[in-house]
Design a protein around this motif. Structure first.
Motif, PDB file in Angstrom:
ATOM      1  N   LYS A  32       0.835  -1.201   0.000  1.00  0.00           N
ATOM      2  CA  LYS A  32       0.000   0.000   0.000  1.00  0.00           C
ATOM      3  C   LYS A  32       0.876   1.260   0.000  1.00  0.00           C
ATOM      4  O   LYS A  32       1.774   1.394   0.834  1.00  0.00           O
ATOM      5  N   SER A  33       0.600   2.157  -0.936  1.00  0.00           N
ATOM      6  CA  SER A  33       1.443   3.334  -1.116  1.00  0.00           C
ATOM      7  C   SER A  33       0.611   4.541  -1.523  1.00  0.00           C
ATOM      8  O   SER A  33      -0.366   4.402  -2.270  1.00  0.00           O
ATOM      9  N   ASN A  34       1.032   5.704  -1.043  1.00  0.00           N
ATOM     10  CA  ASN A  34       0.437   6.978  -1.433  1.00  0.00           C
ATOM     11  C   ASN A  34       1.397   7.711  -2.358  1.00  0.00           C
ATOM     12  O   ASN A  34       2.601   7.808  -2.058  1.00  0.00           O
ATOM     13  N   PHE A  36       1.928  11.360  -4.107  1.00  0.00           N
ATOM     14  CA  PHE A  36       1.534  12.765  -4.144  1.00  0.00           C
ATOM     15  C   PHE A  36       2.474  13.525  -5.084  1.00  0.00           C
ATOM     16  O   PHE A  36       3.562  13.049  -5.424  1.00  0.00           O
ATOM     17  N   SER A  59       4.491  10.475   2.817  1.00  0.00           N
ATOM     18  CA  SER A  59       4.050   9.814   1.587  1.00  0.00           C
ATOM     19  C   SER A  59       5.132   8.875   1.076  1.00  0.00           C
ATOM     20  O   SER A  59       6.326   9.088   1.294  1.00  0.00           O
ATOM     21  N   GLU A 171      -4.977  15.249  -0.341  1.00  0.00           N
ATOM     22  CA  GLU A 171      -3.946  14.548   0.419  1.00  0.00           C
ATOM     23  C   GLU A 171      -4.401  14.270   1.851  1.00  0.00           C
ATOM     24  O   GLU A 171      -4.123  13.197   2.411  1.00  0.00           O
ATOM     25  N   ILE A 174      -6.894  11.352   1.853  1.00  0.00           N
ATOM     26  CA  ILE A 174      -6.179  10.083   1.708  1.00  0.00           C
ATOM     27  C   ILE A 174      -5.524   9.678   3.027  1.00  0.00           C
ATOM     28  O   ILE A 174      -5.659   8.530   3.486  1.00  0.00           O
ATOM     29  N   ALA A 175      -4.819  10.610   3.656  1.00  0.00           N
ATOM     30  CA  ALA A 175      -4.134  10.294   4.908  1.00  0.00           C
ATOM     31  C   ALA A 175      -5.117   9.909   6.008  1.00  0.00           C
ATOM     32  O   ALA A 175      -4.882   8.956   6.762  1.00  0.00           O
ATOM     33  N   ARG A 178      -6.696   6.304   4.928  1.00  0.00           N
ATOM     34  CA  ARG A 178      -5.855   5.281   4.296  1.00  0.00           C
ATOM     35  C   ARG A 178      -5.974   3.916   4.959  1.00  0.00           C
ATOM     36  O   ARG A 178      -5.955   2.876   4.281  1.00  0.00           O
ATOM     37  N   THR A 186      -2.870   4.888  -3.924  1.00  0.00           N
ATOM     38  CA  THR A 186      -3.720   6.075  -3.925  1.00  0.00           C
ATOM     39  C   THR A 186      -2.912   7.236  -4.489  1.00  0.00           C
ATOM     40  O   THR A 186      -1.777   7.473  -4.073  1.00  0.00           O
TER      41      THR A 186
END
Length: 252
Positions: A32-34, A36, A59, A171, A174-175, A178, A186
């Protein structure tokens, strides 16, 4: 991923191909990764909002977007390899996923005005038939509907979630959510859904080549963007120079 510091913000320094390979590895192995994107407006917001600053630095990928960030990096003694704005990066990633023959990845679109995400979904599905665009939701839902939106994203077995609420809301959303989201990737994508739907038109090639896409957008929407761009650019370099001075003082 290793990051290089522009004052108090760490950003990845990668070629587009390098970034795509790293992102696809996260996708394939379900890490799982964000992802930005940092432009000068984002940098400015982070200087005034510590929680936003922290989530940017937390991130998994923070990719450079725009000429302002490119100039700012040089003041900290490094250069970016390419401009990795989301409007170009997302289609490049989708295109690369053609070679992933083992499965079709599921993509969900979240954000923009009512009708825009649906129009974007239809056009993107035609453009990238090797992916499955499994759902969409406009960005004007109320707080009470948040859990239902998350449930829909998860129920659609989403692999890639694109969130286009604008900075800093996208952002932060998402945070904040998450842990509840089961999708692997994401992305905070800004106006990507507007561009993909045809609701907004990208700058002509000459503007993009000269790295003046921001100017074209400002000329198209002066009331909304003049302050962010003109005042914002000055503000950005104020913060960059301020953070650079702190770095130099700390080194003495």
């Amino acid at each position: 991923m290793e990051k290089t510091w522009m004052g108090n913000i760490g950003v990845n320094v990668l070629y587009t191909n390098e970034a795509i390979v790293e992102v696809i590895n996260k996708l394939k192995y379900k890490h799982k990764s964000n992802v930005f994107f940092l432009n000068d407006h984002c940098y400015n917001l982070a200087q005034k909002d510590k929680s936003y600053l922290n989530l940017l630095n937390d991130s998994d990928f923070l990719l450079n977007d725009g000429i302002g960030i490119e100039i700012g990096a040089k003041l900290f003694g490094f250069s970016f390899k390419e401009n990795l704005n989301g409007t170009d990066f997302i289609p490049a990633l989708f295109d690369r996923l053609k070679v992933e023959k083992d499965r079709k990845y599921n993509v969900y679109l979240l954000g923009a005005k009512p009708g825009v995400a649906k129009a974007a979904l239809d056009k993107l599905q035609q453009q990238f038939p090797h992916l499955k665009f499994v759902g969409e939701q406009h960005g004007y839902f109320d707080v009470d509907s948040n859990e239902a939106v998350i449930a829909d994203i998860n129920n659609k077995q989403t692999d890639i979630l694109l969130v286009g609420f604008g900075m800093p809301i996208q952002e932060k959303w998402i945070a904040d959510n998450r842990e509840k989201l089961t999708c692997t990737l994401t992305f905070a994508v800004g106006a990507f859904l507007d561009f993909s739907s045809g609701q907004a038109v990208r700058a002509p090639g000459i503007f993009r080549k000269l790295r003046l896409e921001w100017l074209y957008r400002m000329l198209k929407e002066p009331k909304r963007l003049w302050k962010r761009n003109l005042v914002g650019h000055l503000e950005f370099f104020y913060y960059v120079l301020k953070n650079r001075r702190k770095k130099l003082n700390a080194a003495d």
